[in-house]
Design a protein around this motif. Structure first.
Motif, PDB file in Angstrom:
ATOM      1  N   TYR A  90       0.820  -1.222   0.000  1.00  0.00           N
ATOM      2  CA  TYR A  90       0.000   0.000   0.000  1.00  0.00           C
ATOM      3  C   TYR A  90       0.854   1.274   0.000  1.00  0.00           C
ATOM      4  CZ  TYR A  90      -2.831  -3.829   1.769  1.00  0.00           C
ATOM      5  OH  TYR A  90      -3.420  -5.057   1.957  1.00  0.00           O
ATOM      6  N   HIS A 112       2.435   4.818  -0.584  1.00  0.00           N
ATOM      7  CA  HIS A 112       1.864   6.156  -0.755  1.00  0.00           C
ATOM      8  C   HIS A 112       0.410   6.249  -0.299  1.00  0.00           C
ATOM      9  CE1 HIS A 112       5.554   7.049  -2.766  1.00  0.00           C
ATOM     10  NE2 HIS A 112       5.288   6.252  -3.781  1.00  0.00           N
ATOM     11  N   THR A 113       0.053   5.432   0.671  1.00  0.00           N
ATOM     12  CA  THR A 113      -1.286   5.543   1.262  1.00  0.00           C
ATOM     13  C   THR A 113      -1.126   5.735   2.760  1.00  0.00           C
ATOM     14  OG1 THR A 113      -1.599   3.189   1.784  1.00  0.00           O
ATOM     15  CG2 THR A 113      -2.170   3.910  -0.459  1.00  0.00           C
ATOM     16  N   THR A 114      -2.221   5.994   3.433  1.00  0.00           N
ATOM     17  CA  THR A 114      -2.169   6.188   4.893  1.00  0.00           C
ATOM     18  C   THR A 114      -1.976   4.876   5.643  1.00  0.00           C
ATOM     19  OG1 THR A 114      -4.578   6.078   4.993  1.00  0.00           O
ATOM     20  CG2 THR A 114      -3.575   8.271   4.828  1.00  0.00           C
ATOM     21  N   VAL A 115      -2.077   3.756   4.948  1.00  0.00           N
ATOM     22  CA  VAL A 115      -1.901   2.455   5.604  1.00  0.00           C
ATOM     23  C   VAL A 115      -0.690   1.693   5.063  1.00  0.00           C
ATOM     24  CG1 VAL A 115      -4.320   2.201   6.281  1.00  0.00           C
ATOM     25  CG2 VAL A 115      -3.578   1.400   4.025  1.00  0.00           C
ATOM     26  N   GLU A 116       0.307   2.443   4.576  1.00  0.00           N
ATOM     27  CA  GLU A 116       1.536   1.814   4.083  1.00  0.00           C
ATOM     28  C   GLU A 116       2.085   0.903   5.170  1.00  0.00           C
ATOM     29  OE1 GLU A 116       5.817   3.375   2.444  1.00  0.00           O
ATOM     30  OE2 GLU A 116       4.026   4.517   1.967  1.00  0.00           O
ATOM     31  N   THR A 117       2.461  -0.323   4.800  1.00  0.00           N
ATOM     32  CA  THR A 117       2.820  -1.340   5.779  1.00  0.00           C
ATOM     33  C   THR A 117       4.135  -2.017   5.416  1.00  0.00           C
ATOM     34  OG1 THR A 117       0.455  -1.783   6.059  1.00  0.00           O
ATOM     35  CG2 THR A 117       1.967  -3.411   6.950  1.00  0.00           C
TER      36      THR A 117
END
Length: 107
Positions: free
Chosen positions: A64, A66-71
């Motif tokens: 994920y 470049h998202t707020t939930v990059e993991t």
């Protein structure tokens, strides 16, 4: 499964081998990636800009982007650190020519 070490035209073979040797010696899990032309990273610019800078590419696997939930896996972050630190902060001795100044590499 560990950091990703890339084989590509922009990746300097000696630096890559130092990283692979460290991974095997320290038993750090890693993955291999092959890029036939470009890596899609700044490594290409470093390797080819001006006279070029010997470069390597260690990637951090993630989900994920470049998202707020990059993991990322904590063990993968630790693996990247263990590959970079001994090669480029403790043993700053790499040069492509015997007359080249020491510390003349870029990761």
């Amino acid at each position: 499964k560990g950091p990703v070490i890339t084989y590509a035209p922009a990746v300097h073979g000696i630096i890559r081998e130092l990283i692979l040797d460290t991974a095997e010696k320290e038993k750090i899990a890693f993955q291999r990636d092959a890029a036939s032309r470009v890596t899609g990273t700044d490594t290409d610019a470093f390797a080819y800009n001006g006279g070029g800078v010997p470069s390597a590419l260690i990637s951090l696997p993630l989900r994920y982007m470049h998202t707020t939930v990059e993991t990322v896996a904590k063990s993968d972050v630790e693996g990247v650190i263990k590959l970079i630190f001994p090669n480029f902060f403790n043993s700053c001795t790499f040069s492509t020519e015997s007359k080249a100044p020491r510390n003349s590499f870029l990761l």
